[in-house]
Write an enzyme that holds these catalytic residues in place. Structure first.
Site, short mmCIF file in Angstrom:
data_model
loop_
_atom_site.label_atom_id
_atom_site.label_comp_id
_atom_site.label_asym_id
_atom_site.label_seq_id
_atom_site.Cartn_x
_atom_site.Cartn_y
_atom_site.Cartn_z
N GLN A 115 0.84 -1.21 0.00
CA GLN A 115 0.00 0.00 0.00
C GLN A 115 0.87 1.25 0.00
OE1 GLN A 115 -3.60 0.32 2.60
NE2 GLN A 115 -2.45 1.90 3.66
N SER A 118 1.17 6.51 2.93
CA SER A 118 1.89 7.45 3.79
C SER A 118 3.16 7.97 3.12
CB SER A 118 2.26 6.78 5.12
OG SER A 118 1.11 6.45 5.85
N SER A 150 4.43 -1.50 4.26
CA SER A 150 4.56 -2.89 4.69
C SER A 150 4.74 -3.82 3.49
CB SER A 150 3.31 -3.32 5.47
OG SER A 150 3.10 -2.50 6.59
N GLU A 234 -10.35 -1.87 6.15
CA GLU A 234 -9.12 -2.22 6.87
C GLU A 234 -9.39 -2.87 8.21
OE1 GLU A 234 -4.77 -0.18 7.66
OE2 GLU A 234 -6.49 1.12 7.39
#
Length: 382
Positions: A115, A118, A150, A234
């Protein structure tokens, strides 16, 4: 709340437990394990649509699978980002072509995802992202940096939130792009070494990386809407599986308190009982939420509950061990790294629980503004 397990659910749970007992191997390579899960149809149980090589299951059956998986000692999942975040987002917002291209490989455990949200200057304040994607014919050229990504070092693809409208601000002008990671010279992944000594997170640098125009999800400029929809997926069934792991950690801390004699301290005993009672409360709250409470603040409440609980458990784990929790193994050498034990890892990693996935401050703001209807916090307030 009306949330219970039927005879069919019990049969499904028994099937899951039996299969996991026969196939789960903690030493199995993660990619091989994902393909094993996919071949047996265990990936994509929670998708609202079947037909991509997955089978679907009811909500209660998904809970049963998640709980049995957590108890089985099976390898940690490396495909959960694609299965639980991207796939439902594609079902909701993707084109038929996108679903046909990306969902079958996820269901088969053949393609792994990370993903790209950020950034160094846009973590909790996601609308502040600066990564840019410039249209160049039939593709976009992406430049910028993502952080805390991650599994980026293992992923085949990354879904990236990028600014496709020059000079746009905040949540305007963003697009949700599907980007292949195998682009040497255009994408660099740098592991971030944590206090625990592990490197599960990464910095990702995009230097003219390519994404095809047909791999924009939801349309150009609609990235914020798609990204917020994804965040809604999520937290759900996985919360209950997470609590199985929490219960195992709590059991280890209790055993440590007995072995060290710390359990004789009435304060320690009180703290252990409190941790147990709060964990039970979190389970019932999660079941209430899954049962259809409809409360828009439920995910934020759940995050606040488990983050603080887990952090306190880490503190308690080292407290009951005493001085032994602050030293390394007997054969420690200052010239070589050593493995942290389970309690040390729990303490160090849980320090981040109240920050990642939306900090406690962000969760409280969501509850205050979207649930309680309180005035919005002034921009720029400290």
């Amino acid at each position: 709340m009306d949330f219970g397990f039927s005879e069919e659910d019990d049969a499904f749970r028994a099937e899951a437990r039996s299969w996991l007992a026969a196939h789960a191997d903690a030493s199995c390579d993660k990619r091989t394990w994902e393909r094993t899960l996919g071949a047996a149809g265990w990936i994509g149980l929670g998708w609202p649509e079947a037909g991509y090589g997955n089978r679907t299951a009811t909500l209660t059956q998904q809970v049963a699978w998640a709980e049995e998986y957590a108890r089985s000692g099976a390898p940690g999942r490396s495909g959960h980002i694609g299965e639980n975040l991207l796939a439902p987002t594609l079902v909701a917002h993707g084109s038929d072509e996108q679903k046909q291209r990306f969902l079958p490989p996820i269901a088969a455990g053949a393609e792994l995802w990370c993903q790209g949200y950020s950034e160094p200057g846009a973590g909790s304040d996601l609308a502040g992202i600066r990564t840019a994607a410039v249209r160049d014919g039939h593709r976009y050229r992406i430049s910028g940096q993502k952080i805390w990504t991650s599994l980026a070092h293992e992923a085949d693809w990354c879904f990236v939130l990028a600014r496709t409208e020059p000079d746009s601000r905040r949540h305007h002008g963003l697009s949700f792009l599907l980007v292949p990671m195998d682009q040497p010279g255009r994408i660099e992944v740098r592991p971030i070494r944590q206090l625990t000594g592990t490197s599960d997170f990464n910095e990702v640098f995009f230097d003219g990386a390519h994404a095809r125009v047909e791999h924009v999800v939801g349309g150009e400029g609609q990235g914020w809407r798609v990204a917020m929809s994804l965040l809604g997926f999520e937290r759900g069934v996985s919360t209950l599986a997470q609590q199985i792991g929490f219960a195992e950690e709590l059991g280890r801390v209790v055993r440590g308190a007995v072995e060290s004699g710390a359990v004789a301290d009435p304060v320690v005993r009180s703290l252990l009982v409190r941790q147990w009672a709060e964990l039970r409360t979190m389970r019932w709250n999660a079941l209430r939420t899954l049962g259809g409470s409809g409360d828009p603040g439920s995910p934020s409440v759940a995050k606040l509950l488990w983050a603080g609980w887990h952090q306190r458990l880490g503190e308690l784990a080292v407290r009951v061990r005493g001085a032994a929790a602050s030293v390394g193994p007997a054969d420690w050498s200052p010239t070589a790294p050593y493995e942290l034990d389970a309690d040390q890892q729990l303490f160090l990693f849980s320090r981040a629980d109240t920050i990642y996935g939306g900090s406690d401050q962000v969760q409280r703001t969501i509850i205050a503004e979207r649930v309680l209807g309180l005035p919005r916090e002034p921009k720029g307030a400290v």
